[in-house]
Design an enzyme around this catalytic site. Structure first.
Site, short mmCIF file in Angstrom:
data_model
loop_
_atom_site.label_atom_id
_atom_site.label_comp_id
_atom_site.label_asym_id
_atom_site.label_seq_id
_atom_site.Cartn_x
_atom_site.Cartn_y
_atom_site.Cartn_z
N THR A 38 0.84 -1.19 0.00
CA THR A 38 0.00 0.00 0.00
C THR A 38 0.88 1.24 0.00
O THR A 38 2.03 1.18 0.40
CB THR A 38 -0.93 0.02 1.23
N ASN A 40 -0.71 3.82 1.45
CA ASN A 40 -1.50 4.46 2.49
C ASN A 40 -0.77 4.34 3.83
O ASN A 40 -0.68 3.25 4.39
CB ASN A 40 -2.88 3.78 2.57
N PRO A 41 -0.24 5.45 4.37
CA PRO A 41 0.50 5.38 5.63
C PRO A 41 -0.37 4.90 6.80
O PRO A 41 0.13 4.31 7.74
CB PRO A 41 1.00 6.80 5.86
N ASP A 107 -7.49 -6.65 -0.24
CA ASP A 107 -8.48 -6.13 -1.18
C ASP A 107 -9.76 -5.99 -0.39
O ASP A 107 -10.09 -6.86 0.42
CB ASP A 107 -8.67 -7.04 -2.39
N SER A 108 -10.44 -4.89 -0.61
CA SER A 108 -11.63 -4.62 0.19
C SER A 108 -12.62 -3.80 -0.60
O SER A 108 -12.28 -3.19 -1.62
CB SER A 108 -11.23 -3.87 1.47
#
Length: 163
Positions: A38, A40-41, A107-108
């Site tokens: 990712t 995304n932090p 995955d979402s």
């Protein structure tokens, strides 16, 4: 020779722990890196929190988490799976192979019963990236089906791969 580190992490209603266990035993190889697939932090922080011992033990996370930002130019794989689990597995395997490091990927998305579980695996790109547009479309489709609302759920599958 690799040194193994182990610690107990109390299970305080952790959704990632199943069964009646009151603690989780985590054993990992020290000095290992794990790619968190990712940019995304926030996700990196969440996974670090899951892997870390409680602050009271003074034990740091047993692995160094590496985000995709540390691999500039790495192209994202196409998510061709029919399910969240297939896409998570596809991404974990891809990034493990591409980086040479173990990789965790997810995955979402949102499944809405009245919309036949749409947007489902297409949630991220379904009607663009603007969430206001996405929700307007959801309400429009619900109205077209005569539904005032519908049961829905957020689904997330996670996969871990090592090369």
């Amino acid at each position: 020779m690799s040194k193994r580190v182990a610690f107990d992490r109390p299970n305080h209603g952790d959704p990632f722990v199943t069964g009646n266990s009151t603690s989780v035993r985590v054993t990992v190889v020290a000095d290992r890196k794990l790619v968190v697939a990712t940019t995304n932090p926030g996700k990196v922080r969440e996974i670090n929190g899951i892997l870390s011992a409680p602050a009271s033990t003074g034990t740091p996370s047993p692995v160094e988490l590496v985000s995709l930002e540390q691999f500039p130019g790495l192209v994202e794989p196409e998510e061709t799976g029919a399910t969240f689990a297939e896409n998570a597995r596809l991404k974990a395997l891809y990034y493990a192979e591409a980086t040479g490091l173990p990789s965790v990927a997810d995955d979402s998305g949102l499944e809405i019963d009245a919309l036949d579980k749409a947007p489902g695996v297409h949630s991220a790109r379904w009607h663009g990236t603007d969430y206001a547009v996405k929700f307007r479309k959801i309400y429009e489709l619900l109205r077209e089906r005569g539904a005032n609302g519908s049961p829905a759920r957020f689904v997330c599958h996670v996969a871990l791969a090592d090369r």
